[in-house]
Scaffold this active site. Structure first.
Site, PDB file in Angstrom:
ATOM      1  N   TYR A 307       0.724  -1.244  -0.002  1.00 45.73           N
ATOM      2  CA  TYR A 307      -0.078  -0.026   0.069  1.00 45.73           C
ATOM      3  C   TYR A 307       0.861   1.060  -0.024  1.00 45.73           C
ATOM      4  CZ  TYR A 307      -3.419  -3.424   1.694  1.00 45.73           C
ATOM      5  OH  TYR A 307      -4.115  -4.484   1.678  1.00 45.73           O
ATOM      6  N   HIS A 318      -6.843   0.155  -2.064  1.00 45.62           N
ATOM      7  CA  HIS A 318      -6.432  -1.075  -2.884  1.00 45.62           C
ATOM      8  C   HIS A 318      -4.846  -1.351  -2.625  1.00 45.62           C
ATOM      9  CE1 HIS A 318      -7.108  -3.901  -6.357  1.00 45.62           C
ATOM     10  NE2 HIS A 318      -6.156  -3.261  -6.905  1.00 45.62           N
ATOM     11  N   LYS A 349      -3.068  -5.353 -10.013  1.00 43.79           N
ATOM     12  CA  LYS A 349      -1.949  -4.986  -9.459  1.00 43.79           C
ATOM     13  C   LYS A 349      -0.863  -5.010 -10.409  1.00 43.79           C
ATOM     14  CE  LYS A 349      -3.904  -6.970  -5.153  1.00 43.79           C
ATOM     15  NZ  LYS A 349      -4.663  -5.792  -4.765  1.00 43.79           N
TER      16      LYS A 349
END
Lengths: 370, 370
Positions: A307, A318, A349
Site C-alpha cells: 500500500y 486497494h 496490481k
C-alpha cells in the site's frame, strides 16, 4: 533476384535494397547493396518475396524457407517473434552488437556476428510507420523459448540497454504452439507516502510470530503493523515485521532472554526459511523506508502486497503492487514469470520482482500488446 | 477448575470431561478424567473457558494463553487453524500417532507424543454436528505456516491417510496475517476419451521444434498435435510432441542423420531444459496414453493444459486441467501452491501436479471453504 548466404549473413544487390530496405525496412545497406540477417531472409522466404537463397559454402546449393530455418543460422524462436511483430505492422532489425552473445545458456542459438547480428534473439523495433532509417526505437525485444530459462541479470541488462535508447524493454516468449507473449520490463524505484511515529512496543516471541499483548492503537490502526488477534485486543506481528521494528528500535522482545533481539528474530526466521528470510527482511525494510506498507502477498502467491499510502487501516485502499523477493542471481523460468504477471493483472496490481543481493533492484513486469 | 500441564499434555477432572469433551468435543477421556492437547488447552484459555493451567514442572507456575502459546508445546500455526475451524463450527482433534513427526523439516514444531498428539500440526476434523465420539472424519488437515516448505512426499502421505479414513485431505496454510487458506488435495487418475489413428509423418528438426512440411490433415485437425504455421499449411510440433510421436513410431525425423531419432529429440530437449524435459515427456506420454490431449499451459504458467476429449480442433471445448510437472522429491512453497491454485480457479480449471519419478503420481489441488 540473387541472394547469397555465407553461413552468417546474406547479401543482395541494388534492386533488393530498393525493394526490401527502402520500402519495407529489411536488412542494412552496405555500399549500394543490401545485407540481410538470416531471420530477415527467412521472413522474405516465408512470404515468398524471394524464392531461395544461394549457399556459397556448399557448391552453390539453394536454400528455401524450411532449410534456412533448419540451419543453425536462425532460430525459429527469433523467427516467430520477427514474424509476429511484422504481422502487427512493425519494422524491426536484429539488435546490433550488444556483446552478450558469448555467455548465453542455450547452445542452439546462432553465434552470428556481434556487430551485425547483436545478441541472439534480440531485436530493435521501430515505432509504427518508422524504420531503420529513423533514429527512434520503440521496443528492445528479446525473444526466448517458453522452455528457456533467463537469468535476472540478463533482463536487467536488457532494461538498461532499452532505457539508454529511450525504448521499452520487452521479453517475447514463444510458447510451444509458437504463440508469442510479450512482457514489458522496467526498472523502477518504489515510493510511497506513509508516515507515522511509533512509541516503543513490548512483544513475546512465539514460534513463528511475535505477540504484542498490549499494543498502542497506532501500531495496527495507523501504521498497519501486524494483525489483531481479536478486535481491539492483542496484535500479532510476523517475524519480518518484528525484525524490522526491533531493528529500528521500536520493538522490545522478551527482555529476560539473552542476546540481541534482532538476532534472535533473524535466527527464528532463518530456521524455517534460511537465507530467504534475510532477503525478505531486506526488501521489507526498503519498502517501509520508502513509505510503502508491505503486507503478506500470500493470497496472490507473492511475498508482499503493498500500500503506497496508509493513513488508517479503516480507510485502507486497494494494494497496488505484488512483490516477489528473489536473489539477484535468480534465473527466471518464463512460465513462472507469465504466471506472476497474469495473476497480478487479474487482480489489477503491478508485478514487481525485488532482486536482493548486495544492493536491491526492482524489476516491474507487465503484459504488453505491442 | 484444576488443569495440570506436564510439558506435553494437560489433564483435568470429571467436571472438565463433562463440560469440554461431552458437550463440545475437546480432548480425550482417560478413565473418568480428561486429557487435553496443548492446542486444545490454548483454545480454552483464549476463550476464557479456563483461566490458567498449572505447570507441574516449574514449581507449580500458572500459565495463561500467552505463556502457553509462547512455550514449545503448541505452535501458534496449529492454534490459528484450530481456532479457525472451531469458529467455522467444527469439532476437531490433533491427529493420533501418524508417526511422521520425526522427519519434519521445522525445528519449531512441538515434539509431542506420537500416540496422543499425532503429526504436529495435523488434525482430524469431524463433520459439522459430529465429534470425537463418532467414527466419521470429514477432513484430515495439516497446518503449516506460509513460510514453511512442504515436501510433496508429505502431502502424498497426508492424502493416503485421509483416503484410508474416507476423509478429504487439506493443507491449511496460515499466512503472516494469521489468516488461513485451505487447499484440498486429492490423488486422482487422469482419464480422457480422445481416440484417433495416425499415418506416419515426416518432420525436420529445427532448433526448438519440428517442422512437418506436408502433414496429413488428421495430425493437427483431429489429433491436435502441433500448431499450423499457416492455415492448411505446415505444422510445427513442440519437441515433447515430436519425441512422443517418434517414440510411438508415428514420426520420422531427418532420416539422413545418424542415430535414433527419439534420442536426437531428447538430446535437443535436454540441451535447454535438462532433466525437466524428461519429466515433461514422461507426463506428456502418460496423458496422451490416458486419452487426454496436453497442449502448452504457458499462458497459465503451467506445463500443460489438457482436453479430455478432442474429436476435432474446430470444435475444441474448454480445457479442463492445468498440469504442472515436478520431480517426485519436489518441496512445495505454500506461496507457489496458492498461486497455481488461485490462477487455475480464476480460469475455471483444476490444478494438477504431476510428480514424476520412477513412477508418476497426480496430486489435484483446489481451494476449499470448509
Amino acid at each position: 533476384m540473387d541472394v547469397t548466404f555465407d553461413g552468417q549473413r546474406l547479401r543482395a544487390g541494388r534492386e533488393a535494397r530498393e525493394q526490401f530496405y527502402d520500402s519495407r525496412g529489411y536488412g542494412r545497406p552496405r555500399g549500394g547493396e543490401l545485407e540481410l540477417a538470416p531471420v530477415e531472409a527467412a521472413h522474405l522466404l516465408f512470404r515468398g518475396d524471394i524464392d531461395s537463397v544461394r549457399d556459397q559454402r556448399e557448391s552453390q546449393n539453394r536454400l528455401g524457407f524450411e532449410s534456412l530455418l533448419a540451419s543453425t543460422a536462425v532460430s525459429e524462436v527469433s523467427f516467430f517473434v520477427y514474424k509476429d511483430l511484422r504481422d502487427r505492422g512493425f519494422y524491426l532489425s536484429p539488435a546490433r552488437g550488444s556483446g552478450d552473445d558469448t555467455d548465453r545458456p542455450s547452445a542452439q542459438q546462432p553465434t552470428g556476428d556481434a556487430d551485425s547480428e547483436g545478441a541472439p534473439g534480440e531485436f530493435v523495433v521501430y515505432p509504427r510507420g518508422q524504420g531503420p532509417w529513423d533514429d527512434t526505437v520503440a521496443y528492445r525485444v528479446r525473444a526466448v523459448s517458453e522452455r528457456e530459462d533467463v537469468p535476472a541479470r540478463e533482463l536487467r541488462t536488457l532494461v538498461e540497454r532499452a532505457d539508454s535508447e529511450g525504448a521499452t524493454a520487452v521479453l517475447a516468449v514463444v510458447d510451444e504452439e509458437s504463440e508469442v507473449t510479450y512482457l514489458e520490463l522496467a526498472a523502477q524505484g518504489i515510493e510511497g507516502a506513509t508516515d507515522h511515529t511509533l512509541p516503543s512496543v513490548q512483544g513475546t516471541l512465539l514460534s513463528d510470530r511475535v505477540l504484542v499483548a498490549d499494543p498502542p492503537a497506532v501500531l495496527y490502526e495507523r501504521a498497519f503493523y501486524g494483525q489483531q488477534l481479536d478486535p481491539e485486543g492483542q496484535v500479532q506481528l510476523s517475524l519480518v515485521e518484528a525484525a524490522y521494528l526491533a531493528d529500528t528500535g521500536t520493538l522490545e522482545v522478551d527482555e529476560s532472554q539473552e542476546g540481541d533481539p534482532v538476532d534472535r528474530l533473524r535466527d527464528r526466521g532463518r530456521a524455517v526459511e534460511g537465507a530467504r528470510f534475510d532477503r525478505r527482511l531486506q526488501v521489507y525494510s526498503a519498502l517501509r523506508k520508502a513509505g510503502v506498507v508491505p503486507k503478506t502477498g500470500f493470497k496472490f502467491g507473492a511475498d508482499f502486497r503493498t500500500y503506497a499510502e496508509v493513513t488508517s487501516v479503516e480507510e485502507l485502499g486497494h494494494s497496488e503492487l505484488l512483490v516477489r523477493v528473489l536473489p539477484a542471481e535468480h534465473v527466471f523460468a518464463p512460465r513462472d514469470l507469465a504466471l506472476d504477471v497474469r495473476l497480478a493483472h487479474g487482480v489489477r496490481k503491478r508485478m514487481v520482482f525485488a532482486l536482493a543481493g548486495e544492493g536491491l533492484s526492482w524489476l516491474v513486469a507487465e503484459r504488453l500488446t505491442p
